[in-house]
Design a protein around this motif. Sequence first.
Motif, mmCIF file in Angstrom:
data_model
loop_
_atom_site.group_PDB
_atom_site.id
_atom_site.type_symbol
_atom_site.label_atom_id
_atom_site.label_comp_id
_atom_site.label_asym_id
_atom_site.label_seq_id
_atom_site.Cartn_x
_atom_site.Cartn_y
_atom_site.Cartn_z
ATOM 1 N N LEU A 138 -9.664 4.251 31.107
ATOM 2 C CA LEU A 138 -9.360 5.158 32.218
ATOM 3 C C LEU A 138 -10.394 6.267 32.306
ATOM 4 C CD1 LEU A 138 -5.505 5.891 32.248
ATOM 5 C CD2 LEU A 138 -6.869 4.656 33.928
ATOM 6 N N PRO A 145 -0.817 0.461 14.525
ATOM 7 C CA PRO A 145 0.032 -0.416 15.344
ATOM 8 C C PRO A 145 -0.752 -0.981 16.521
ATOM 9 C CG PRO A 145 1.140 1.661 14.872
ATOM 10 C CD PRO A 145 -0.259 1.796 14.386
ATOM 11 N N ARG A 146 -0.391 -2.243 16.900
ATOM 12 C CA ARG A 146 -1.113 -2.887 18.000
ATOM 13 C C ARG A 146 -0.981 -2.081 19.287
ATOM 14 N NH1 ARG A 146 1.928 -8.352 16.926
ATOM 15 N NH2 ARG A 146 3.354 -6.735 16.206
ATOM 16 N N LEU A 147 0.219 -1.489 19.459
ATOM 17 C CA LEU A 147 0.476 -0.694 20.664
ATOM 18 C C LEU A 147 -0.507 0.475 20.760
ATOM 19 C CD1 LEU A 147 2.382 -0.360 23.062
ATOM 20 C CD2 LEU A 147 3.853 1.030 21.614
ATOM 21 N N GLU A 148 -0.803 1.059 19.582
ATOM 22 C CA GLU A 148 -1.736 2.183 19.569
ATOM 23 C C GLU A 148 -3.128 1.739 20.002
ATOM 24 O OE1 GLU A 148 -1.894 4.312 15.916
ATOM 25 O OE2 GLU A 148 -3.343 5.769 16.683
ATOM 26 N N TRP A 149 -3.542 0.585 19.496
ATOM 27 C CA TRP A 149 -4.852 0.050 19.900
ATOM 28 C C TRP A 149 -4.882 -0.155 21.413
ATOM 29 C CZ3 TRP A 149 -8.784 0.754 17.157
ATOM 30 C CH2 TRP A 149 -8.749 0.618 15.761
ATOM 31 N N ALA A 158 0.695 -0.118 7.159
ATOM 32 C CA ALA A 158 0.907 -1.305 7.983
ATOM 33 C C ALA A 158 -0.278 -1.515 8.924
ATOM 34 C CB ALA A 158 2.198 -1.152 8.773
ATOM 35 N N PRO A 199 3.367 4.798 7.213
ATOM 36 C CA PRO A 199 3.042 4.067 8.431
ATOM 37 C C PRO A 199 1.585 3.594 8.466
ATOM 38 C CG PRO A 199 3.623 6.362 8.924
ATOM 39 C CD PRO A 199 3.832 6.146 7.452
ATOM 40 N N ARG A 200 0.729 4.308 7.806
ATOM 41 C CA ARG A 200 -0.681 3.942 7.840
ATOM 42 C C ARG A 200 -0.933 2.600 7.180
ATOM 43 N NH1 ARG A 200 -3.293 8.979 5.251
ATOM 44 N NH2 ARG A 200 -1.100 9.367 4.920
ATOM 45 N N LEU A 217 -2.983 1.116 23.836
ATOM 46 C CA LEU A 217 -2.941 2.355 24.618
ATOM 47 C C LEU A 217 -4.241 3.137 24.503
ATOM 48 C CD1 LEU A 217 0.661 3.770 24.133
ATOM 49 C CD2 LEU A 217 -0.463 3.170 26.273
ATOM 50 N N GLY A 218 -4.790 3.153 23.281
ATOM 51 C CA GLY A 218 -6.043 3.872 23.059
ATOM 52 C C GLY A 218 -7.160 3.271 23.895
ATOM 53 N N PHE A 227 -6.760 1.542 26.602
ATOM 54 C CA PHE A 227 -6.445 1.818 28.005
ATOM 55 C C PHE A 227 -6.913 3.224 28.387
ATOM 56 C CE2 PHE A 227 -3.081 3.166 31.149
ATOM 57 C CZ PHE A 227 -3.631 2.473 32.220
ATOM 58 N N GLY A 228 -6.630 4.192 27.499
ATOM 59 C CA GLY A 228 -7.041 5.575 27.769
ATOM 60 C C GLY A 228 -8.548 5.711 27.846
ATOM 61 N N ALA A 229 -9.239 5.039 26.909
ATOM 62 C CA ALA A 229 -10.705 5.100 26.905
ATOM 63 C C ALA A 229 -11.259 4.497 28.189
ATOM 64 C CB ALA A 229 -11.253 4.352 25.688
ATOM 65 N N ARG A 271 5.187 0.711 2.148
ATOM 66 C CA ARG A 271 6.011 0.475 3.321
ATOM 67 C C ARG A 271 6.488 1.786 3.961
ATOM 68 N NH1 ARG A 271 10.049 -3.965 2.130
ATOM 69 N NH2 ARG A 271 8.207 -4.656 1.033
#
Lengths: 141, 278
Positions: free
Chosen positions: A34, A21-25, A18, A15-16, A27-28, A30-32, A12
């Motif tokens: 863009l 994180p969905r947010l990272e997926w 868990a 961080p890895r 955003l990642g 989205f960046g790809a 716990r």
Amino acid sequence: MTDLGAPNRLRRSDPRAAGTPRLEWALGAFGALLLACAASFLVHEALTADDRPGAVTASVMGIHEVDGGYLVTFVLRNLGDATLSELHVSARLMDGDEEVERAQTVIDYLPGGSTREGGFYLRSDPRDGALDIRPEGYVIP
Amino acid sequence: MSDASTCADSGDRQYATGVARAFGGALLFSLPILMTMETWQLGFYMDRWKLVCLLVMMLPLLVGLAYYLGFEDSTNLFDAAVDAFVAIAVAAVLAAALLYLFGALSLRTSIDEWIGKVALQTMAGSIGALLAQSQFGSSNADNDKRREGGDFAEYFFMAAGAVFLGANVAPTEEVVLIAHRMTSWHTLGVILVSLLVMHAFVYALDFRGQHERAAEQSFSSEFLRFTMVGYLIALAISVYICWSFGRFDGLPVSVALQISVVLAFPASVGAAAARLVL
């Protein structure tokens, strides 16, 4: 029990563990997206640009009475592909063949396919004669 | 089950803080060029092929930085690639929003101009977004990866620093102006000063993160292996950036070289600083 407890606590605090994180997926991705869109758009532009020379059209947007004369606002549109810099534009107010008045301005940059706005100050009412707005010259940046 | 979902939620929340920090880093790193007129103009007039090349070249740089610095604990290259894309997203959104706020972009601006302007700004901003995670954030433990990377990691960091500072200075017209004012002697002087400053930054000035010269390494070996190689990296990156921005167009090779040497000065300072800071 203690055997299970220790790795759990470890997991716990890490961080890895868990999972990403969905947010990272999101955003990642989205960046790809863009980057892919921007790159493919630019490649498309590069491939389809037939290097049409700068072709500038001018149209009058409005005529306003100002202190001591008239203001003619105009919009320039570059129908070509090349970016024009230091574009000189003139407005000539004609009465038949005779030039009544002349005003000049310079547009810093007019990229291909885009528009820029400006204005000319004239002493005489431009509605009394024929107003000729035209580009005079440019340099390639 | 509920335990797992709480875990994911707290991961998301933690990550959201990290993203906010990334925005801060992107802002800090891209403000100088965001507020420089020449970078807006380059965004629409620079050659489209060269702009695409710059964009694509940024990707390995960002992935490498994320890998070596451990943005959100990247463990492998795939994680690092995701982090690089996140940094690009953050920097692009920030650049678009600020350029719109500054009136440099408007709803009537052509799509080509939007993409060109935002793409150029994203370069510096995405480096900032990545670094914000590792440098300003609550970093956990020392980075072991850097040591694993050895000399290659050092060269990589130098390249990243050179790209960052070089790309910040390159759009300004002063680079060309300075080159035009210099004689060959001035050029030689700038090269020597660049080398001196680079070496002093890393080995002599007692900055935090200063590198101790290993006992078995002689001065000349350190100088050749890092300072000299670092300068060549900075110079090569300067040539590439100047060429991309069309700074060499219509100029003879000798002047092009002078321009590159001028830009290599800030680029080499960036390279040296990156070795200390990263």
